[in-house]
Design an enzyme around this catalytic site. Structure first.
Site, short mmCIF file in Angstrom:
data_model
loop_
_atom_site.label_atom_id
_atom_site.label_comp_id
_atom_site.label_asym_id
_atom_site.label_seq_id
_atom_site.Cartn_x
_atom_site.Cartn_y
_atom_site.Cartn_z
N ASP A 94 -0.40 4.20 -6.76
CA ASP A 94 0.32 5.33 -6.40
C ASP A 94 1.57 4.62 -6.69
O ASP A 94 1.86 3.22 -6.52
CB ASP A 94 0.92 5.18 -5.06
CG ASP A 94 2.02 5.86 -3.99
OD1 ASP A 94 2.76 6.62 -5.08
OD2 ASP A 94 1.50 5.57 -2.58
N ASN A 115 4.99 5.57 -6.83
CA ASN A 115 6.07 6.13 -6.94
C ASN A 115 7.11 6.49 -7.84
O ASN A 115 8.57 6.89 -7.64
CB ASN A 115 6.55 5.79 -5.10
CG ASN A 115 6.02 5.50 -3.92
OD1 ASN A 115 5.79 6.88 -3.80
ND2 ASN A 115 5.62 4.54 -3.45
N GLU A 123 -2.98 2.16 -0.05
CA GLU A 123 -2.25 2.50 1.73
C GLU A 123 -3.66 3.14 2.44
O GLU A 123 -4.10 3.44 3.34
CB GLU A 123 -1.91 3.78 2.27
CG GLU A 123 -0.33 3.62 1.45
CD GLU A 123 1.07 4.38 2.84
OE1 GLU A 123 0.85 3.46 3.29
OE2 GLU A 123 0.74 5.69 2.06
N ASP A 138 -1.98 13.01 2.46
CA ASP A 138 -0.86 13.92 1.98
C ASP A 138 -0.84 13.56 0.03
O ASP A 138 -0.40 14.48 -0.62
CB ASP A 138 0.77 13.31 2.13
CG ASP A 138 0.91 11.82 2.39
OD1 ASP A 138 0.01 11.09 2.07
OD2 ASP A 138 2.72 11.13 2.50
N HIS A 139 -1.58 12.58 -0.13
CA HIS A 139 -1.89 12.62 -2.04
C HIS A 139 -3.60 12.56 -2.24
O HIS A 139 -4.33 12.83 -0.90
CB HIS A 139 -1.91 10.66 -2.16
CG HIS A 139 -0.59 10.41 -2.31
ND1 HIS A 139 0.21 10.14 -2.86
CD2 HIS A 139 -0.02 9.54 -1.08
CE1 HIS A 139 1.16 9.36 -2.33
NE2 HIS A 139 1.24 9.40 -1.03
N ASN A 196 -4.42 7.49 -3.08
CA ASN A 196 -3.59 6.72 -1.62
C ASN A 196 -4.52 7.39 -0.09
O ASN A 196 -3.99 8.98 -0.36
CB ASN A 196 -2.13 6.99 -1.96
CG ASN A 196 -1.07 6.99 -1.08
OD1 ASN A 196 -1.72 6.42 0.48
ND2 ASN A 196 -0.21 6.25 -1.02
N ASP A 249 1.49 10.06 -8.18
CA ASP A 249 -0.18 8.64 -8.61
C ASP A 249 -0.58 9.00 -10.24
O ASP A 249 -0.77 10.34 -10.53
CB ASP A 249 -1.16 9.26 -7.76
CG ASP A 249 -0.08 9.73 -6.26
OD1 ASP A 249 -0.74 8.49 -5.46
OD2 ASP A 249 -0.05 10.10 -5.72
#
Length: 260
Positions: free
Chosen positions: A149, A151, A34, A248-249, A7, A219
């Site tokens: 991802d 989540n 994303e 951030d991933h 991501n 992930d």
DNA sequence: ATGGCGACGCAACGTCGA
């Protein structure tokens, strides 16, 4: 076959990181989430120049998924069939390896859900239902590799502090139940398979300094269990989180060896 | 320690992510 999922939180911003990572790691397939750009703006030319094939299902501002591959994919599918979703969160294609074996690769960006009381949580559950329904009903002979991802942090090991997160988004029993349904369908969580006790993460909130390691493993790369004999490695590459202006991933990676 | 960040659209700061 080295397959990765990342991501990138805006491909426009992160394209240099992605190119550096490809150069260093030479994945056969890299799934992105994303991308946050529409299909017209996707930098196909940049990947073309590297001899890579790229496929994208995107929109401006939010969401967007892609597959970058060193081989041409066939039967590329944008969106989950029979699920009317305005958000661009699914792309799949069939990868043919050097032995001629065909595998379906999915890049999925499962909704976040925001909070258990939110309408967005309802959307997340509906999305998961449609995803499971699609995987259940697909009756071709092609084995699946699901990346993305999710989540969802599947277990306590996948959250830096399960107690303080108890009942919250990403770790709730409802979300974990859907992850377990995927496992019951016959999918393997490759990282957990290879690292049964590892307490490693793939995402860290921008607001908390990365050094504190208050992350989650959300992930994932899942394999049809028929591919389990070929599973050789599964790991998380945390180095990208130390880059300047990082996502951030970080990338999660699975390596298969079809000639063991 | 739930917020202190970052991307976006758009030209000030609200919305969203996880």
């Amino acid at each position: 076959m080295k397959i990765a999922s990342w991501n990138v939180n805006s491909l426009k911003v992160r394209l240099p990181h992605v190119l550096d990572w490809i150069n260093l790691n030479q994945p056969d397939v890299l799934c992105l989430q994303e991308t946050k750009q529409n299909n017209d703006n996707f930098p196909h030319d940049v990947f073309d120049q590297k001899g890579l094939f790229s496929y994208h299902n995107g929109q401006n501002t939010y969401n967007g998924v892609a597959i970058i591959s060193n081989k041409e994919l066939i039967n590329v599918q944008l969106d989950i069939p029979n699920f009317n979703d305005e958000q661009k969160r699914f792309i799949s294609g069939i990868y043919t390896n050097d032995d001629g074996d065909k595998h379906r690769v999915i890049s999925a960006y499962i909704p976040n859900g925001q909070a258990l009381t939110s309408d967005k949580f309802e959307y997340k559950i509906n999305w998961l239902k449609s995803f499971l329904n699609y995987l259940q009903k697909k009756n071709d002979e092609i084995e699946n590799i699901i990346t993305g991802d999710f989540n969802i942090a599947p277990s306590e090991l996948d959250c830096y502090d399960s107690k303080s997160w108890d009942g919250k988004i990403l770790v709730s029993p409802q979300e974990r139940a859907y992850f377990n349904k995927l496992l019951k369908l016959g999918f393997i969580d490759t990282f957990r398979e290879i690292n049964p006790n590892a307490n490693e993460f793939s995402w860290w909130d921008y607001r908390i300094p990365f050094q504190r390691n208050l992350g989650m493993r959300i992930d994932h790369i899942l394999l049809s269990k028929n591919l389990l004999p070929f599973l050789e490695k599964a790991y998380i590459d945390k180095t990208t989180r130390t880059f300047e202006r990082p996502s951030d991933h970080v990338p999660v990676v699975t390596e298969l060896n079809f000639n063991p």
